[in-house]
Design an enzyme around this catalytic site. Structure first.
Site, PDB file in Angstrom:
ATOM      1  N   ASN A 124      67.157  94.713  37.447  1.00 54.09           N
ATOM      2  CA  ASN A 124      67.431  94.801  35.247  1.00 54.09           C
ATOM      3  C   ASN A 124      67.085  96.310  35.862  1.00 54.09           C
ATOM      4  OD1 ASN A 124      67.371  94.636  33.155  1.00 54.09           O
ATOM      5  ND2 ASN A 124      65.231  93.874  32.664  1.00 54.09           N
ATOM      6  N   TRP A 125      68.374  96.502  34.966  1.00 55.93           N
ATOM      7  CA  TRP A 125      67.934  98.883  34.901  1.00 55.93           C
ATOM      8  C   TRP A 125      67.545  98.674  33.570  1.00 55.93           C
ATOM      9  CZ3 TRP A 125      72.792 101.315  36.747  1.00 55.93           C
ATOM     10  CH2 TRP A 125      73.503 101.157  38.547  1.00 55.93           C
ATOM     11  N   LYS A 126      68.226  97.508  32.881  1.00 53.85           N
ATOM     12  CA  LYS A 126      67.201  98.287  31.121  1.00 53.85           C
ATOM     13  C   LYS A 126      68.051  99.222  30.541  1.00 53.85           C
ATOM     14  CE  LYS A 126      62.860  95.785  32.689  1.00 53.85           C
ATOM     15  NZ  LYS A 126      61.283  95.814  32.075  1.00 53.85           N
ATOM     16  N   GLU A 181      61.433  91.394  26.921  1.00 59.38           N
ATOM     17  CA  GLU A 181      61.583  92.916  25.824  1.00 59.38           C
ATOM     18  C   GLU A 181      62.231  92.310  24.518  1.00 59.38           C
ATOM     19  OE1 GLU A 181      63.198  94.965  28.849  1.00 59.38           O
ATOM     20  OE2 GLU A 181      60.909  95.560  29.200  1.00 59.38           O
ATOM     21  N   GLU A 221      57.925  85.789  34.921  1.00 59.79           N
ATOM     22  CA  GLU A 221      57.527  87.217  34.767  1.00 59.79           C
ATOM     23  C   GLU A 221      56.439  87.266  34.297  1.00 59.79           C
ATOM     24  OE1 GLU A 221      60.886  90.074  35.843  1.00 59.79           O
ATOM     25  OE2 GLU A 221      61.248  89.494  33.615  1.00 59.79           O
TER      26      GLU A 221
END
Ligand code: PGA
Length: 250
Positions: free
Chosen positions: A9-11, A97, A167
């Protein structure tokens, strides 16, 4: 046997050219990966180009999110069908997030899951408790509630196309990782929960990933647990060598 998965997950990281460069590095190094399905989730703007570059390679592509509406006047949003058209086969949904900063509820995530499945995107759905919930030993209650809400009206046929990521929010980007025992305990709990809803066969086949400061130095001991089927990796997925080393940790 369950599919072992390592998803990056590169965000909101990497410029366009840095992103392309990272994908090319991953392609070069991905031949060494034997036991894992490798998935990357770059920012949307890279999806189409990434899809072209990874075609026929050992890497698959995810979006980091999608809209809970099929189309229409939702400025700034991307639909599940757009992601699919751009070349993604997976989508991360309900990341903490998204829950914390964009107020996503389990109901909204459930709508996104349904739209993703309709568009043949496999959702990677996230759950996990925050620090004070863990300190009060409420992680099981929290995760059960999230799973129930996210999977509302999801059929036994559809659950086969869903991946779960546990998570713990207190471990994301903090350098603190759940211990292998903590991870195993809650992964087993999630699998039991899936078993109660969908039966043993589906529960035995669903992949449950761990996420939260997973890195080359701890991936082996986390993945060694019987109910941990891989990882959803944030920070360490931005370095090709680290990401590949994690993918070789089974
Ligand atoms: P991290 O992020 O590996 O940087 O802790 C994990 C995630 O948010 O998926």
């Amino acid at each position: 046997m369950r599919t072992q998965i390592v998803a990056g997950n590169w965000k909101m990281n990497n410029t366009y050219s840095e992103g392309i460069d990272l994908i090319n590095q991953l392609i070069e190094k991905s031949d060494s990966i034997k036991d894992a399905q490798l998935i990357i989730a770059p920012p949307y703007i890279l999806t189409s180009e990434a899809a072209k570059i990874i075609k026929n390679k050992n890497i698959d592509l995810a979006g980091q999110n999608c809209s809970n509406h099929p189309d229409g006047a939702y400025t700034g949003e991307i639909s599940a069908s757009m992601l699919k058209y751009a070349g993604a086969n997976y989508v991360i949904l309900g990341h903490s997030e998204r829950r914390a900063y964009y107020h996503e509820t389990d109901q909204i995530i459930n709508e996104k899951i349904k739209l993703s499945l309709e568009n043949e995107l496999m959702p990677i759905i996230c759950c996990g408790e925050v620090l004070n919930e863990r300190e009060e030993n409420k992680q099981f209650e929290i995760v059960a509630k999230q799973i129930n809400g996210m999977l509302k009206e999801i059929s036994p046929e559809d659950i086969k196309n869903i991946i779960i990521a546990y998570e713990p929010v207190w471990a994301i980007g903090t350098g603190k990782t759940a211990t292998p025992d903590q991870a195993q305990e809650i992964h087993l709990f999630i699998r039991e929960k899936i078993k109660n809803i969908y039966g043993t066969e589906i529960a035995n086949n669903i992949s449950i990933l761990y996420g939260g400061s997973c890195k080359p130095s701890n991936a082996k001991e986390l993945f060694a647990n019987p109910d941990v089927d891989g990882g959803l990796i944030g920070g360490a997925s931005l370095k090709a060598d680290d990401f590949i080393e994690i993918a070789n940790s089974f």
